[in-house]
Each structure stands twice: as C-alpha cells, then as structure tokens.
Design an enzyme around this catalytic site. Structure first.
Site, PDB file in Angstrom:
ATOM      1  N   ASN A  87      -5.998  -9.204  -8.113  1.00  0.00           N
ATOM      2  CA  ASN A  87      -6.125  -9.909  -6.830  1.00  0.00           C
ATOM      3  C   ASN A  87      -7.486 -10.569  -6.619  1.00  0.00           C
ATOM      4  OD1 ASN A  87      -6.447  -6.880  -6.654  1.00  0.00           O
ATOM      5  ND2 ASN A  87      -7.553  -7.512  -4.820  1.00  0.00           N
ATOM      6  N   THR A 126       0.851  -1.197   0.000  1.00  0.00           N
ATOM      7  CA  THR A 126       0.000   0.000   0.000  1.00  0.00           C
ATOM      8  C   THR A 126       0.886   1.246   0.000  1.00  0.00           C
ATOM      9  OG1 THR A 126      -1.759  -1.169   1.150  1.00  0.00           O
ATOM     10  CG2 THR A 126      -1.777   1.235   1.334  1.00  0.00           C
ATOM     11  N   SER A 156       5.064  -7.060  -2.182  1.00  0.00           N
ATOM     12  CA  SER A 156       4.736  -7.111  -0.753  1.00  0.00           C
ATOM     13  C   SER A 156       5.231  -8.433  -0.167  1.00  0.00           C
ATOM     14  CB  SER A 156       3.207  -7.032  -0.604  1.00  0.00           C
ATOM     15  OG  SER A 156       2.841  -7.123   0.748  1.00  0.00           O
ATOM     16  N   THR A 177      13.839   4.652  10.247  1.00  0.00           N
ATOM     17  CA  THR A 177      14.865   3.619  10.435  1.00  0.00           C
ATOM     18  C   THR A 177      14.404   2.302   9.813  1.00  0.00           C
ATOM     19  OG1 THR A 177      15.546   4.720  12.444  1.00  0.00           O
ATOM     20  CG2 THR A 177      16.280   2.441  12.178  1.00  0.00           C
ATOM     21  N   GLN A 185       0.490  -9.619  -6.653  1.00  0.00           N
ATOM     22  CA  GLN A 185      -0.015 -10.996  -6.825  1.00  0.00           C
ATOM     23  C   GLN A 185       0.770 -11.752  -7.902  1.00  0.00           C
ATOM     24  OE1 GLN A 185      -2.121 -12.350  -4.777  1.00  0.00           O
ATOM     25  NE2 GLN A 185      -3.104 -10.596  -3.803  1.00  0.00           N
ATOM     26  N   HIS A 229       3.994 -10.164   2.646  1.00  0.00           N
ATOM     27  CA  HIS A 229       3.100 -11.137   3.285  1.00  0.00           C
ATOM     28  C   HIS A 229       2.253 -11.979   2.332  1.00  0.00           C
ATOM     29  CE1 HIS A 229      -0.928  -9.001   3.328  1.00  0.00           C
ATOM     30  NE2 HIS A 229      -0.145  -7.990   3.025  1.00  0.00           N
ATOM     31  N   CYS A 233     -13.320  -5.027   2.362  1.00  0.00           N
ATOM     32  CA  CYS A 233     -14.597  -4.384   2.012  1.00  0.00           C
ATOM     33  C   CYS A 233     -14.432  -3.098   1.220  1.00  0.00           C
ATOM     34  CB  CYS A 233     -15.401  -4.020   3.243  1.00  0.00           C
ATOM     35  SG  CYS A 233     -15.077  -5.053   4.621  1.00  0.00           S
TER      36      CYS A 233
HETATM   37  N1  PLP Z   1      -1.950  -4.726  -4.262  1.00  0.00           N
HETATM   38  C1  PLP Z   1      -2.542  -5.914  -4.443  1.00  0.00           C
HETATM   39  C2  PLP Z   1      -2.799  -6.400  -5.832  1.00  0.00           C
HETATM   40  C3  PLP Z   1      -2.928  -6.684  -3.349  1.00  0.00           C
HETATM   41  O1  PLP Z   1      -3.530  -7.864  -3.535  1.00  0.00           O
HETATM   42  C4  PLP Z   1      -2.683  -6.183  -2.053  1.00  0.00           C
HETATM   43  C5  PLP Z   1      -3.148  -6.927  -0.866  1.00  0.00           C
HETATM   44  O2  PLP Z   1      -4.261  -7.465  -0.837  1.00  0.00           O
HETATM   45  C6  PLP Z   1      -2.046  -4.935  -1.918  1.00  0.00           C
HETATM   46  C7  PLP Z   1      -1.691  -4.244  -3.044  1.00  0.00           C
HETATM   47  C8  PLP Z   1      -1.754  -4.351  -0.560  1.00  0.00           C
HETATM   48  O3  PLP Z   1      -0.708  -5.044   0.057  1.00  0.00           O
HETATM   49  P1  PLP Z   1      -0.222  -4.671   1.535  1.00  0.00           P
HETATM   50  O4  PLP Z   1      -1.110  -5.437   2.451  1.00  0.00           O
HETATM   51  O5  PLP Z   1       1.214  -5.125   1.607  1.00  0.00           O
HETATM   52  O6  PLP Z   1      -0.355  -3.217   1.692  1.00  0.00           O
END
Ligand code: PLP
Length: 375
Positions: A146, A70, A196, A234, A176, A198, A318
C-alpha cells in the site's frame, strides 16, 4: 480539488450509492425464516457469488463478509493460528492491520519472524527461503504494498511454503490488488485472501475474507453464528449489496490501461524535472507511486498542496510510522531523509490524465516554493 490519495480511500461510486439507496427497502433480517428474510439471504448469496467470481472462485461459501479489511486480516490471523511452537512468518512491509497482529502474537509468546524487503519493495525471496528452513505454521504476505505498489509473487511464495509445509496456512492481504490487477485466488493457491470495499469505490465499513477451506478457521467474535458461524452479527445488507454492485461493474483491464498511461506521465514528469526520486520501482501496481522529495518533509508538502487543491498522501495512517519514519521505506533501505521526504500519489479508475497533468505542475511549483523556504 484533485484527489490523488486513492490508496487511502476512494469516493463512493454512483452504482454503489444507488444500490445503497435501493437496498434500504431490503431491511429484513437475512437470518429470519419468513419469505422476506429469505429473499434478503438470497441477495447476499448472489452478492457473494459476484465477488467470488471476481476473485476467481465460483463457490459462494468461499467468502464471508466483515466490516473491514482490518477485521478480515485479524480473523484470518487470529482465527487460524493454533497453539504452536512452529514459526509464524510475516513480511516487513505489511499494513498495520497485519503487522500489529504479528506484534501481538509475538507478545503472546509465539515465534514470529519477519521477511525483509528488497530495495524495490517486494519480499526478499532468498531471505524467505532461508526462513522456511525452520518449521512454519503460518505465512502472511500482502499482494500489493500500500505504500509503494510493489507486487509480490504470491503464487511463487505459496508454492515455496506448501512444498515444504503442506499444512501451513497462507494468508494474503489483497486490498490494494483486488479490482486493480488480475486476481485469481484459485491459481494463487492461498488459503485466505482479504479484500476491502472502500479502496474500489464501494462503501467504507465493508470487507470480505476469501477462504479456500473455512474449516481451518475459528471465529474471533461470538454471537448468533452468521457468516458460516465465523462472523456473528446481523449482516450489513446495504453495504454488502453495494460492494457486489461495484464489483459487477469492474473494468479492470480498461482502468489498468488508463492508469498505466497516467503513471507513465507522472514518472516521465518527475524524471525530467529531477526533483524527486522514485521509491516504487520494478514490479509495481500502476495505481501507487511513492516519491521522496529532497530537502523537504513529505507532510509539509502534502499540507501545502492541500491549500492548492491537490490531495496526495504521505502513506498509510501514522500507525505505520516508527518515530515518524515509514516502516516499508525503512525496510527497503531508504535513508532517513528519503523517508521523511516521502509522499504517495495514488490513482483510481476514475482518475484522469488531464487532472494529473495539472496536479504535477502544481506539485512542482509548490515544491520549489517550499524549497525556497527551507534552504
Ligand atoms: N490492508 C491494506 C494493504 C490496506 O491498504 C488497507 C487500508 O489502507 C487495509 C488493509 C485496511 O483496510 P480497511 O480500512 O478496510 O480496514
């Protein structure tokens, strides 16, 4: 519990966990000039090289770490868009972390345009070409959607953009795609590419932004000037090293082949049972399947499945829903009923065919139970 909501987040891998535990010892500040600080700085540069290598670039200064995708998306968008009367183009299917930036830019008076999606979920190339007839300063199109797994032909979209507007900036949200399908930012030709941690079994709270040329970017937060002056604060050494450790252990091809088999099993199962229609169609990542179940609400099915130990999703948080409807599915022309009955089943390299076989049987049984209640 069988977890099939991996597009939402993934479990931290053992490599990631071990690396976090180990790197608690590297607590020194990487900006410090004494030896220990420099040692940590060196480890961060190694981590960058690892991730850059996996992205198809070798120069560690092509990557900066952030706290999430994000944040990377916000930085790429707000940090590279200058005052301009030229249009800014976004796809209709973007994740809220891009889409809501577009809405904000529109509210600030910029000329913002959205590319519609085809019925299979990719951006409509003909509509994009038409949009490009007007002077364009910036384009942001995601690599893999996503919600549906639809893959956009980023190389082609970059080529179309740069042919007309060589100075336009092209950003791609690759969250993704990275670690799941082959990604080579150099051959894609993008200016910025977001990833990302996670979504690929690294920790939550760590993201990165690739930049072909960071001179095009200005910071959006100000402070001590870390990360090439573009992302002050940091560095999160523990998570950076864990992210790189996970990337070092990527098994993209092996996992892809396994997930293809799982994906085919699920598709064959639902095609045989004729209880749901597939929203992900032509050119999709095997990691994500979107289905619309008839006559029921996706949320209700998801909640009932949880009671049976099966975790699937209804799609992105949501915020992506407008009046309860999923924006991506809406843009693909899905009816209100198809939209309300939608669920997302998403895999990771750690998913197994055995658990998916069990899950599909339970989904079928649960759906029938729910259907009995509603009709
Ligand atoms: N972009 C896409 C395509 C995603 O699927 C997601 C998470 O669902 C994000 C951005 C946001 O990722 P983060 O949780 O690391 O901000």
């Amino acid at each position: 519990m069988i977890y099939l909501d991996n597009a939402s987040t993934t479990k931290l891998s053992d490599e990631g966990k071990n690396q976090i535990n180990k790197s608690h010892d590297f607590f020194w500040n990487p900006s410090a000039l004494y030896g220990k600080g420099l040692e940590v700085k060196r480890l961060i540069i190694e981590a960058k090289k690892e991730i850059c290598g996996a992205l198809g670039t070798s120069y560690s200064d092509n990557l900066i770490f952030t706290a999430s995708a994000t944040e990377s998306n916000n930085l790429a968008i707000f940090g590279s868009i200058k005052k301009t009367k030229e249009q800014l183009i976004f796809s209709q299917g973007e994740h809220p972390s891009v889409y809501n930036c577009a809405l904000e830019l529109k509210a600030r008076g910029y000329e913002v345009r959205f590319i519609p999606l085809t019925d299979s979920g990719e951006v409509d190339i003909l509509a994009f070409k038409k949009l490009l007839e007007k002077p364009t300063a910036f384009v942001s199109i995601m690599h893999v959607n996503n919600e549906t797994g639809a893959i956009n032909d980023i190389k082609k979209l970059v080529t179309l953009t740069k042919k007309k507007y060589p100075n336009a900036t092209f950003h791609c949200d690759g969250v993704q795609a990275f670690g799941k399908i082959p990604v080579n930012v150099t051959s894609l030709g993008v200016d910025f590419y977001t990833v990302s941690g996670h979504k690929i079994h690294a920790p939550k709270g760590i993201g990165a932004l690739y930049g072909k040329n960071f001179k095009k970017l200005k910071p959006i937060i100000f402070g001590g000037g870390q990360e090439l002056g573009l992302r002050s604060g940091t560095e999160n050494t523990q998570y950076i090293l864990a992210f790189a450790e996970v990337v070092k252990n990527f098994k993209i091809k092996e996992n892809f082949n396994k997930v293809i088999e799982i994906n085919k099993y699920v598709k064959d199962f639902f095609a045989r049972e004729k209880i749901a229609s597939l929203n992900s169609s032509k050119n999709t990542s095997p990691y994500i399947l979107s289905y619309s179940f008839e006559k029921v609400r996706g949320e209700t099915l998801v909640r009932m499945l949880e009671e049976e130990g099966i975790i699937i999703g209804t799609g992105s948080a949501c915020s992506s829903k407008k009046g309860g409807l999923n924006r991506t599915l809406e843009a693909m022309g899905k009816s209100k009923e198809q939209n309300q009955g939608a669920v997302r089943i998403s895999f990771s390299g750690k998913s197994s065919l055995e658990e998916v076989k069990i899950a599909t049987e339970i989904i079928l049984k649960t759906y029938k139970k729910l259907l009995d209640k509603v009709v």
